[in-house]
Design a protein around this motif. Structure first.
Motif, mmCIF file in Angstrom:
data_model
loop_
_atom_site.group_PDB
_atom_site.id
_atom_site.type_symbol
_atom_site.label_atom_id
_atom_site.label_comp_id
_atom_site.label_asym_id
_atom_site.label_seq_id
_atom_site.Cartn_x
_atom_site.Cartn_y
_atom_site.Cartn_z
ATOM 1 N N THR A 148 0.811 -1.212 0.000
ATOM 2 C CA THR A 148 0.000 0.000 0.000
ATOM 3 C C THR A 148 0.850 1.270 0.000
ATOM 4 O O THR A 148 0.591 2.196 -0.780
ATOM 5 N N ILE A 149 1.868 1.317 0.848
ATOM 6 C CA ILE A 149 2.653 2.538 0.988
ATOM 7 C C ILE A 149 3.433 2.886 -0.281
ATOM 8 O O ILE A 149 3.384 4.029 -0.739
ATOM 9 N N PRO A 150 4.172 1.939 -0.895
ATOM 10 C CA PRO A 150 4.866 2.300 -2.129
ATOM 11 C C PRO A 150 3.925 2.764 -3.240
ATOM 12 O O PRO A 150 4.260 3.671 -4.000
ATOM 13 N N LEU A 151 2.752 2.141 -3.347
ATOM 14 C CA LEU A 151 1.788 2.575 -4.356
ATOM 15 C C LEU A 151 1.287 3.977 -4.046
ATOM 16 O O LEU A 151 1.092 4.802 -4.953
ATOM 17 N N PHE A 152 1.064 4.259 -2.768
ATOM 18 C CA PHE A 152 0.642 5.600 -2.371
ATOM 19 C C PHE A 152 1.701 6.628 -2.760
ATOM 20 O O PHE A 152 1.388 7.697 -3.309
ATOM 21 N N VAL A 153 2.958 6.318 -2.475
ATOM 22 C CA VAL A 153 4.052 7.217 -2.843
ATOM 23 C C VAL A 153 4.091 7.405 -4.352
ATOM 24 O O VAL A 153 4.329 8.507 -4.859
ATOM 25 N N GLY A 154 3.828 6.318 -5.102
ATOM 26 C CA GLY A 154 3.797 6.421 -6.556
ATOM 27 C C GLY A 154 2.731 7.368 -7.039
ATOM 28 O O GLY A 154 2.943 8.152 -7.978
#
Length: 302
Positions: free
Chosen positions: A68-74
């Motif tokens: 979830t977090i890396p996708l959010f950052v993306g």
């Protein structure tokens, strides 16, 4: 065979089977859902549509913080609308096909639909609210490494149709087994606690808890859940047993959202991205969603 062991084995096999099948289907779907698609950033003037797309993507993506977090950052780095990014972040840990399927099996289709609608709507709402108040300025400009790499799209695969389909199936099976291995201890803990509650917890104790006024018990459950690391899939088998002996649906769903929406690993990662103000706003959002959904459940299903 003791009733505890029978209940434990029944819940364990049901959860493992459902979890794997749904995870596999989600994995296949990810090859056809592009988070960079124009639909997710379409018409910045249409904030509701953008936020809804973010929540929709959150509802079908992997349900753990490392993804979830890396996708959010993306999303943030690709300059997607802030409401889209926040709606995704709020929806992803607490809505997914596995959760909705498990809720449908254990609590009924009506409950699963109500849960999905409430969490989706509140994710969109808080995405819009936080953008409206300028919280996009409260995010640090840093990248997160070590998370799951972005999956290939179907259009990016090479070879014949059969070769591409084989890649999709093999990858989805591998990722489903990998995810199942990660959550398996939590599933075992959840089913064990559920089985123990079913066999050992005195009904009178739960009935006393159920007698506490909803205005206090629902927010208390959300507060208890937030600092805990509770996977929503894990607490569902426990919730079925607790509900069967008298605990209200609002308390259960509030605990589920509080624990699933703001687990300690996720908050730890977010603290490296968010300012203290933004992190507080996020936690308040999760708490509010948990309470509001809990009160709605008590009103309609209690």
């Amino acid at each position: 065979m003791p009733s505890f062991l029978l209940e434990f084995l029944k819940l364990t096999f049901e959860l493992i089977g459902l979890f794997f099948v749904i995870s596999f289907l989600v994995g296949v779907g990810q090859f056809f859902i592009n988070p960079k698609s124009k639909i997710f950033t379409f018409s910045r003037n249409n904030k509701f549509l953008s936020a809804s797309c973010g929540a929709l993507l959150g509802g079908v993506t992997p349900f753990c913080s490392c993804s979830t977090i890396p996708l959010f950052v993306g999303f943030v780095k690709s300059k997607a609308p802030f409401s889209t990014s926040i709606a995704f972040l709020l929806a992803s840990p607490i809505i997914n096909p596995a959760i909705l399927t498990l809720m449908g099996v254990f609590f009924g289709i009506k409950t699963a639909i109500l849960y999905g609608l409430c969490t989706f709507i509140f994710a969109v709402l808080f995405g819009l609210v936080l953008e409206k108040f300028g919280f996009e300025k409260e995010i640090y400009d840093i990248s997160i490494t070590g998370g799951k790499e972005e999956s290939q799209m179907w259009s990016e695969l090479t070879g014949t149709f059969g070769m591409r389909l084989k890649t999709v199936i093999q990858t989805s099976i591998f990722n489903s087994l990998l995810l199942l291995r990660k959550v398996f201890p939590y599933l075992l803990v959840g089913t064990a606690i559920g089985a123990l509650i079913h066999g050992l917890l005195p009904v009178s104790v739960v009935q006393k808890v159920a007698g506490i006024p909803a205005w206090f018990s629902v927010p208390a459950a959300a507060l208890i859940g937030i600092p805990l690391y509770i996977r929503t899939e894990t607490i569902i088998p426990m919730a079925t047993v607790l509900q069967s002996v008298g605990l209200g649906p609002g308390v259960l769903v509030s605990l589920m959202i509080g624990g699933g929406g703001a687990s300690l690993p996720e908050v730890s990662l977010l603290s490296s991205i968010f300012t203290k103000k933004m992190l507080a706003a996020f936690l308040i959002s999760v708490f509010t969603v948990a309470c509001a959904t809990g009160f709605i459940f008590n009103s309609l299903l209690g």
